[in-house]
Design a protein around this motif. Structure first.
Motif, short mmCIF file in Angstrom:
data_model
loop_
_atom_site.label_atom_id
_atom_site.label_comp_id
_atom_site.label_asym_id
_atom_site.label_seq_id
_atom_site.Cartn_x
_atom_site.Cartn_y
_atom_site.Cartn_z
N LEU A 10 0.85 -1.19 0.00
CA LEU A 10 0.00 0.00 0.00
C LEU A 10 0.88 1.24 0.00
N GLU A 11 1.89 1.25 0.85
CA GLU A 11 2.81 2.39 0.92
C GLU A 11 3.55 2.57 -0.40
N GLU A 12 3.96 1.45 -1.00
CA GLU A 12 4.65 1.49 -2.29
C GLU A 12 3.75 2.11 -3.37
N MET A 13 2.48 1.66 -3.42
CA MET A 13 1.53 2.17 -4.39
C MET A 13 1.34 3.67 -4.21
N ARG A 14 1.15 4.10 -2.98
CA ARG A 14 0.92 5.52 -2.71
C ARG A 14 2.14 6.37 -3.06
N GLU A 15 3.31 5.84 -2.80
CA GLU A 15 4.54 6.56 -3.13
C GLU A 15 4.68 6.69 -4.65
N LYS A 16 4.41 5.60 -5.36
CA LYS A 16 4.51 5.63 -6.82
C LYS A 16 3.47 6.55 -7.44
N CYS A 17 2.29 6.66 -6.80
CA CYS A 17 1.24 7.56 -7.28
C CYS A 17 1.56 9.02 -6.97
N GLY A 18 2.33 9.22 -5.91
CA GLY A 18 2.56 10.58 -5.45
C GLY A 18 1.37 11.11 -4.68
N ASN A 19 0.58 10.18 -4.12
CA ASN A 19 -0.64 10.55 -3.40
C ASN A 19 -0.72 9.71 -2.12
N PRO A 20 -0.52 10.33 -0.95
CA PRO A 20 -0.52 9.57 0.30
C PRO A 20 -1.86 8.97 0.71
N SER A 21 -2.93 9.33 0.00
CA SER A 21 -4.24 8.76 0.34
C SER A 21 -4.83 7.95 -0.81
#
Length: 93
Positions: free
Chosen positions: A46-57
């Motif tokens: 989940l953290e990886e996905m959010r980081e790659k998106c550039g969106n913490p939520s």
């Protein structure tokens, strides 16, 4: 290179499940090679996905080509409606 589709197999939201299923249907019918990454298996995903998106939520479903963020359900649906799905998916088949 296959696309990465971040999903969750554990959700109580019907909308999330429906969006994930619709994205997979679109990819399948277009013959796009992709792999699913289930964020419910490990919180680090989940953290990886959010980081790659550039969106913490950010929440699934989200689509990537390597580390390049392509978008989520709304972006893919907009591309499909505009006849730009192949461009959106960067010709990955």
């Amino acid at each position: 290179m296959p696309l990465d589709l971040y999903i969750t197999s554990v959700t109580s939201f019907r909308e999330t499940k429906a969006q994930q299923n619709e994205m997979m249907r679109i990819l399948d019918t277009r013959g796009v090679t992709y792999k699913t990454v289930d964020i419910s298996v490990d919180k680090c995903l989940l953290e990886e996905m959010r980081e790659k998106c550039g969106n913490p939520s950010a929440v699934p479903p989200q689509l990537f080509l390597g580390n390049k963020y392509l978008g989520g359900y709304p972006e893919l649906m907009d591309a499909v409606e505009d006849g730009e799905a192949d461009k959106f998916l960067e010709g990955q088949k």
